[in-house]
Design an enzyme around this catalytic site. Structure first.
Site, PDB file in Angstrom:
ATOM      1  CB  SER A  94      -5.639   4.743   1.892  1.00  0.00           C
ATOM      2  OG  SER A  94      -5.483   5.822   1.006  1.00  0.00           O
ATOM      3  CD  GLN A 136       3.295   4.551   2.170  1.00  0.00           C
ATOM      4  OE1 GLN A 136       3.806   5.402   1.462  1.00  0.00           O
ATOM      5  NE2 GLN A 136       2.197   4.787   2.868  1.00  0.00           N
ATOM      6  CG  ASN A 141      -4.281  16.111  -0.712  1.00  0.00           C
ATOM      7  OD1 ASN A 141      -3.779  15.504   0.229  1.00  0.00           O
ATOM      8  ND2 ASN A 141      -5.576  16.087  -0.944  1.00  0.00           N
ATOM      9  CE  LYS A 176       4.288   7.573   5.647  1.00  0.00           C
ATOM     10  NZ  LYS A 176       4.081   8.515   4.525  1.00  0.00           N
ATOM     11  CG  ASP A 179       3.336  11.016  -3.049  1.00  0.00           C
ATOM     12  OD1 ASP A 179       3.265  10.834  -1.832  1.00  0.00           O
ATOM     13  OD2 ASP A 179       4.277  11.633  -3.577  1.00  0.00           O
ATOM     14  CE  LYS A 192       4.614   7.365  -2.377  1.00  0.00           C
ATOM     15  NZ  LYS A 192       3.819   7.944  -1.289  1.00  0.00           N
ATOM     16  CE  LYS A 245      -4.001   2.031   0.350  1.00  0.00           C
ATOM     17  NZ  LYS A 245      -3.653   2.721  -0.902  1.00  0.00           N
TER      18      LYS A 245
HETATM   19  P1  NDP Z   1       0.632  17.803  -4.357  1.00  0.00           P
HETATM   20  O1  NDP Z   1       1.101  17.471  -5.710  1.00  0.00           O
HETATM   21  O2  NDP Z   1      -0.822  17.959  -4.110  1.00  0.00           O
HETATM   22  O3  NDP Z   1       1.339  19.133  -3.831  1.00  0.00           O
HETATM   23  C1  NDP Z   1       2.729  19.237  -3.742  1.00  0.00           C
HETATM   24  C2  NDP Z   1       3.082  20.665  -3.329  1.00  0.00           C
HETATM   25  O4  NDP Z   1       4.460  20.718  -3.071  1.00  0.00           O
HETATM   26  C3  NDP Z   1       2.802  21.664  -4.417  1.00  0.00           C
HETATM   27  O5  NDP Z   1       2.486  22.909  -3.827  1.00  0.00           O
HETATM   28  C4  NDP Z   1       4.119  21.721  -5.167  1.00  0.00           C
HETATM   29  O6  NDP Z   1       4.342  22.961  -5.834  1.00  0.00           O
HETATM   30  C5  NDP Z   1       5.115  21.546  -4.045  1.00  0.00           C
HETATM   31  N1  NDP Z   1       6.307  20.832  -4.549  1.00  0.00           N
HETATM   32  C6  NDP Z   1       6.364  19.583  -5.051  1.00  0.00           C
HETATM   33  N2  NDP Z   1       7.602  19.280  -5.424  1.00  0.00           N
HETATM   34  C7  NDP Z   1       8.338  20.348  -5.147  1.00  0.00           C
HETATM   35  C8  NDP Z   1       9.707  20.646  -5.296  1.00  0.00           C
HETATM   36  N3  NDP Z   1      10.571  19.745  -5.826  1.00  0.00           N
HETATM   37  N4  NDP Z   1      10.131  21.847  -4.879  1.00  0.00           N
HETATM   38  C9  NDP Z   1       9.260  22.737  -4.334  1.00  0.00           C
HETATM   39  N5  NDP Z   1       7.960  22.517  -4.178  1.00  0.00           N
HETATM   40  C10 NDP Z   1       7.506  21.340  -4.571  1.00  0.00           C
HETATM   41  O7  NDP Z   1       1.233  16.662  -3.401  1.00  0.00           O
HETATM   42  P2  NDP Z   1       0.779  16.220  -1.960  1.00  0.00           P
HETATM   43  O8  NDP Z   1       0.279  17.400  -1.212  1.00  0.00           O
HETATM   44  O9  NDP Z   1      -0.083  15.027  -2.088  1.00  0.00           O
HETATM   45  O10 NDP Z   1       2.153  15.718  -1.320  1.00  0.00           O
HETATM   46  C11 NDP Z   1       3.034  16.577  -0.621  1.00  0.00           C
HETATM   47  C12 NDP Z   1       3.959  15.762   0.273  1.00  0.00           C
HETATM   48  O11 NDP Z   1       3.179  14.977   1.189  1.00  0.00           O
HETATM   49  C13 NDP Z   1       4.855  14.749  -0.456  1.00  0.00           C
HETATM   50  O12 NDP Z   1       6.077  14.634   0.234  1.00  0.00           O
HETATM   51  C14 NDP Z   1       4.086  13.452  -0.311  1.00  0.00           C
HETATM   52  O13 NDP Z   1       4.917  12.312  -0.429  1.00  0.00           O
HETATM   53  C15 NDP Z   1       3.556  13.609   1.102  1.00  0.00           C
HETATM   54  N6  NDP Z   1       2.411  12.768   1.430  1.00  0.00           N
HETATM   55  C16 NDP Z   1       1.264  12.839   0.706  1.00  0.00           C
HETATM   56  C17 NDP Z   1       0.182  12.048   1.048  1.00  0.00           C
HETATM   57  C18 NDP Z   1      -1.142  12.185   0.366  1.00  0.00           C
HETATM   58  O14 NDP Z   1      -2.118  11.600   0.867  1.00  0.00           O
HETATM   59  N7  NDP Z   1      -1.271  12.925  -0.723  1.00  0.00           N
HETATM   60  C19 NDP Z   1       0.279  11.049   2.128  1.00  0.00           C
HETATM   61  C20 NDP Z   1       1.503  11.128   2.894  1.00  0.00           C
HETATM   62  C21 NDP Z   1       2.529  11.939   2.518  1.00  0.00           C
HETATM   63  P3  NDP Z   1       3.675  23.265  -7.269  1.00  0.00           P
HETATM   64  O15 NDP Z   1       2.243  23.577  -6.981  1.00  0.00           O
HETATM   65  O16 NDP Z   1       4.465  24.406  -7.767  1.00  0.00           O
HETATM   66  O17 NDP Z   1       3.856  22.006  -8.068  1.00  0.00           O
END
Ligand code: NDP
Length: 445
Positions: A377, A111, A241, A114, A166, A126, A90
């Site tokens: 999830s 993961q 997100n 976690k 993600d 992943k 997962k």
């Molecule tokens: P999104 O794609 O929804 O958002 C990512 C955000 O981070 C955006 O604002 C993006 O900017 C910014 N970003 C991404 N990559 C970079 C980078 N290299 N440098 C600077 N800014 C960056 O992703 P999520 O919110 O889903 O995920 C964010 C984090 O949370 C990740 O580390 C993910 O692994 C972790 N996570 C997510 C989960 C989930 O349920 N979605 C669960 C557990 C962990 P821009 O808008 O400019 O692209």
């Protein structure tokens, strides 16, 4: 690090050259595990660590698709099925140009622990692709997702491997992926993917779960010092997100979130971020934070620099790995930081973690603090299995109970091993022992 583990670490690093993020994640976990092996020499005899560091299966595949101009595009797809001791693999799918095997493996490795911490029956995996959805039309994203699933479908299933979202993979992408899976297999197998839309098998609270959960975990840490989110000045990185829902939850608990970022810059909104406007700009319009600043008075937009220059009492990094380095950590500490909860996976570098821990800042590592997403999830999988759908209130209460439970497990494990308040140690040992016990019970596989 414990000398017995050093040799294993060296072998793992040598076997996986050029995978810096995976190395970082492995070393961080190994650093916590010396005391466990004093108590459990059977883990060493059964080579549990060596087995844990070798994924059960790794799939790398070509993803051909055509863009809106009819040109052929080729991307690379990945799925790393890391460990199934506790349940089906997962973990999410990440679509971002930086994705390569080392990032997928670091995320898959994290993961495992976690998912164990959540107490739910899920293993660790992943996947993702170096495809960049930014600037692509819906039709292009759909064609890419269909091509990606045309290979991935043969490796996944509700009892085998259950992907989710993600970075770069949200409700839109999960919809296209699910549609193609259903078309190829001729099965309405709801439990094969999570993060689905509410009307077709999704769970309420899943979109909010990671951000909400991060704040709930951080609130539990704050309570141990007799305080709470109420009245805190908070800085969040990212505006996707996880970040948006962390902003919403922190403000609902009485904090003022004064800044957040995207990959182009950051905004400072001293009145507190307007979550409705943020959702409008980033989720509905898929726009840039600059547009938020243009539409609201009193907001500064900073194109260069780091969001960690903004002073805060609580920091919630919710963007990406290694986004907060030692210098930024030292600046935050100087500016009065009390607590940090990692919404992203491994957002703090090793140097940053050391700075926070030396300064006595409450530090909630991602594998504990952001586990609310995968936990919800698993709640979505439960609802799918029973053909049921729960209310928002019931699901949010389950999420809260799970996050409070994870906090308790980390804190009590840290106490048990003589390092009270060390959530890194608590999370690593708490997750590891559960997986190691299951692996021992299931024999050499
Ligand atoms: P999104 O794609 O929804 O958002 C990512 C955000 O981070 C955006 O604002 C993006 O900017 C910014 N970003 C991404 N990559 C970079 C980078 N290299 N440098 C600077 N800014 C960056 O992703 P999520 O919110 O889903 O995920 C964010 C984090 O949370 C990740 O580390 C993910 O692994 C972790 N996570 C997510 C989960 C989930 O349920 N979605 C669960 C557990 C962990 P821009 O808008 O400019 O692209």
């Amino acid at each position: 690090m414990d000398a017995r583990l050093e040799a294993i670490r060296d072998t793992v690093l040598a076997r996986n050259p050029g995978e810096a993020e995976f190395h970082q994640a492995v070393v961080e976990v190994f650093e916590s595990l010396g005391p466990v092996h004093d108590r459990h020499p059977e883990f060493l005899e059964a080579a549990i660590l060596e087995r844990l560091c070798e994924p059960e299966r790794q799939i790398i595949f070509r993803v051909p698709w055509t863009d809106d101009q009819g040109r052929v595009q080729i991307n690379r797809g990945f799925r790393v099925e890391f460990n199934s001791a506790l349940g089906p693999y997962k973990g999410g799918l990440r679509f971002h140009p930086s994705v390569y095997l080392g990032i997928v493996k670091f995320l898959g490795f994290e993961q495992i622990f976690k998912n164990a911490l959540t107490g739910m029956p899920i293993g660790g995996g992943k996947g993702g692709s170096d495809f960049d959805p930014r600037g692509r039309s819906d039709a292009e994203v759909m064609r890419f997702c269909q091509s990606f699933m045309t290979e991935l479908y043969r490796h996944i299933g509700e009892y085998t491997d259950v992907p989710a979202g993600d970075i770069g993979v949200g409700g839109r992408e999960i919809g296209y992926l699910f549609g193609q899976y259903k078309r190829i297999t001729n099965r309405y197998e709801s439990g094969v993917l999570t993060g689905k839309g509410i009307s077709w098998g999704g769970s309420l609270v899943r979109p909010e779960a990671t951000g909400f959960g991060t704040v709930i975990f951080t609130e539990e840490m704050l309570k141990t010092r007799g305080t709470s989110f109420d009245g805190q000045r908070v800085v969040v990185s990212g505006s996707g997100n996880v970040a948006i829902n962390a902003v919403a939850k922190a403000q609902s608990l009485g904090a003022t979130v004064v800044a957040c970022s995207d990959s182009s810059g950051y905004i400072v909104d001293e009145a507190g971020i307007d979550v409705g406007l943020l959702r409008q700009v980033k989720e509905l319009e898929r726009g840039r934070l600059k547009d938020y600043a243009l539409r609201r008075s009193g907001v500064a937009y900073v194109e260069a620099g780091s969001v960690w220059d903004v002073d805060a009492t609580v920091a919630l990094p919710c963007a990406t790995q290694n986004e907060l380095d030692g210098d930024a950590a030292a600046r935050l500490v100087r500016n009065g930081l009390v607590a940090i909860g990692e919404g992203a996976n491994m957002p703090s570098t090793r140097e940053a973690v050391a700075v926070f821990q030396e300064a006595g800042v409450l530090f909630g590592p991602g594998k504990a603090a952001n586990a609310g997403g995968v936990a919800t999830s698993a709640l979505e999988m439960q609802q799918n299995a029973s053909r049921d759908s729960w209310s928002f209130e019931h699901t949010e209460q389950r999420l809260t109970d799970i996050m409070v439970g994870i906090h308790h497990r980390c804190a009590s494990t840290a106490d048990e091993y003589g390092e009270p308040g060390n959530y890194v140690l608590g999370a690593n040992i708490g997750g590891f022992v559960k997986v190691a016990d299951a692996m021992l019970a299931q024999g050499l596989i």
